[in-house]
Design a protein around this motif. Structure first.
Motif, PDB file in Angstrom:
ATOM      1  N   UNK A  30       0.881  -1.166   0.000  1.00 39.75           N
ATOM      2  CA  UNK A  30       0.000   0.000   0.000  1.00 39.75           C
ATOM      3  C   UNK A  30       0.915   1.212   0.000  1.00 39.75           C
ATOM      4  N   UNK A  31       1.090   1.801  -1.167  1.00 38.50           N
ATOM      5  CA  UNK A  31       2.051   2.896  -1.297  1.00 38.50           C
ATOM      6  C   UNK A  31       1.727   4.092  -0.407  1.00 38.50           C
ATOM      7  N   UNK A  32       0.461   4.322  -0.140  1.00 39.98           N
ATOM      8  CA  UNK A  32       0.069   5.442   0.720  1.00 39.98           C
ATOM      9  C   UNK A  32       0.192   5.138   2.207  1.00 39.98           C
ATOM     10  N   UNK A  33       0.613   3.929   2.548  1.00 37.82           N
ATOM     11  CA  UNK A  33       0.726   3.528   3.950  1.00 37.82           C
ATOM     12  C   UNK A  33       2.057   2.807   4.169  1.00 37.82           C
ATOM     13  N   UNK A  34       3.152   3.514   3.954  1.00 35.97           N
ATOM     14  CA  UNK A  34       4.482   2.945   4.119  1.00 35.97           C
ATOM     15  C   UNK A  34       5.063   3.387   5.459  1.00 35.97           C
ATOM     16  N   UNK A  35       5.715   2.466   6.171  1.00 36.05           N
ATOM     17  CA  UNK A  35       6.237   2.818   7.500  1.00 36.05           C
ATOM     18  C   UNK A  35       7.452   3.742   7.481  1.00 36.05           C
ATOM     19  N   UNK A  36       8.170   3.758   6.352  1.00 33.48           N
ATOM     20  CA  UNK A  36       9.354   4.614   6.252  1.00 33.48           C
ATOM     21  C   UNK A  36       9.346   5.337   4.920  1.00 33.48           C
ATOM     22  N   UNK A  37       9.836   6.556   4.941  1.00 34.90           N
ATOM     23  CA  UNK A  37       9.910   7.338   3.715  1.00 34.90           C
ATOM     24  C   UNK A  37      11.075   6.870   2.856  1.00 34.90           C
ATOM     25  N   UNK A  38      10.879   6.825   1.550  1.00 35.08           N
ATOM     26  CA  UNK A  38      11.946   6.491   0.626  1.00 35.08           C
ATOM     27  C   UNK A  38      12.189   5.012   0.416  1.00 35.08           C
ATOM     28  N   UNK A  39      11.432   4.161   1.117  1.00 35.12           N
ATOM     29  CA  UNK A  39      11.578   2.714   0.975  1.00 35.12           C
ATOM     30  C   UNK A  39      10.188   2.111   0.854  1.00 35.12           C
ATOM     31  N   UNK A  40       9.976   1.310  -0.172  1.00 34.76           N
ATOM     32  CA  UNK A  40       8.694   0.636  -0.331  1.00 34.76           C
ATOM     33  C   UNK A  40       8.821  -0.785   0.209  1.00 34.76           C
ATOM     34  N   UNK A  41       7.967  -1.127   1.173  1.00 34.67           N
ATOM     35  CA  UNK A  41       7.962  -2.470   1.751  1.00 34.67           C
ATOM     36  C   UNK A  41       6.552  -3.042   1.683  1.00 34.67           C
ATOM     37  N   UNK A  42       6.460  -4.346   1.843  1.00 35.38           N
ATOM     38  CA  UNK A  42       5.149  -4.985   1.894  1.00 35.38           C
ATOM     39  C   UNK A  42       4.446  -4.594   3.184  1.00 35.38           C
ATOM     40  N   UNK A  43       3.141  -4.369   3.088  1.00 40.33           N
ATOM     41  CA  UNK A  43       2.333  -4.109   4.275  1.00 40.33           C
ATOM     42  C   UNK A  43       1.851  -5.422   4.895  1.00 40.33           C
TER      43      UNK A  43
END
Length: 91
Positions: A30-43
């Motif tokens: 969920x790109x709009x709900x990422x835990x850290x800025x600048x890194x895309x991780x699985x939710x």
């Protein structure tokens, strides 16, 4: 593939017989709900192990053993807040 191979190795090392092994992995980003800025991780991450030729208790113990020994699982568990692992036994 790492999960399948490791289950077979653990079963062999413990003298347990198993049949065919498969793992299905599903992840959600969920790109709009990422835990850290600048890194895309699985939710969320779901892993479903299907193990043949054994009983449910042995299958569950093998999967639990693989969770402790498999580096990718540790990385996923640290990075993903919602990880579910399911174990099923097939004929």
């Amino acid at each position: 593939s790492c999960g399948v191979e490791l289950l077979q190795v653990i079963a062999r090392d413990e003298g347990k017989r198993i049949g065919a092994v498969s793992v299905q992995v599903q992840g959600t980003v969920v790109r709009g709900n990422q835990p850290r800025e600048g890194v895309t991780v699985f939710n969320t991450m779901r892993m479903r192990f299907t193990i043949g030729g054994t009983d449910a208790a042995t299958a569950a113990a093998l999967v639990e053993g693989s969770r402790r020994r498999r580096p990718p699982y540790g990385t996923i568990a640290v990075a993903v807040a919602d990880v579910k692992v399911e174990v099923e036994v097939s004929g």
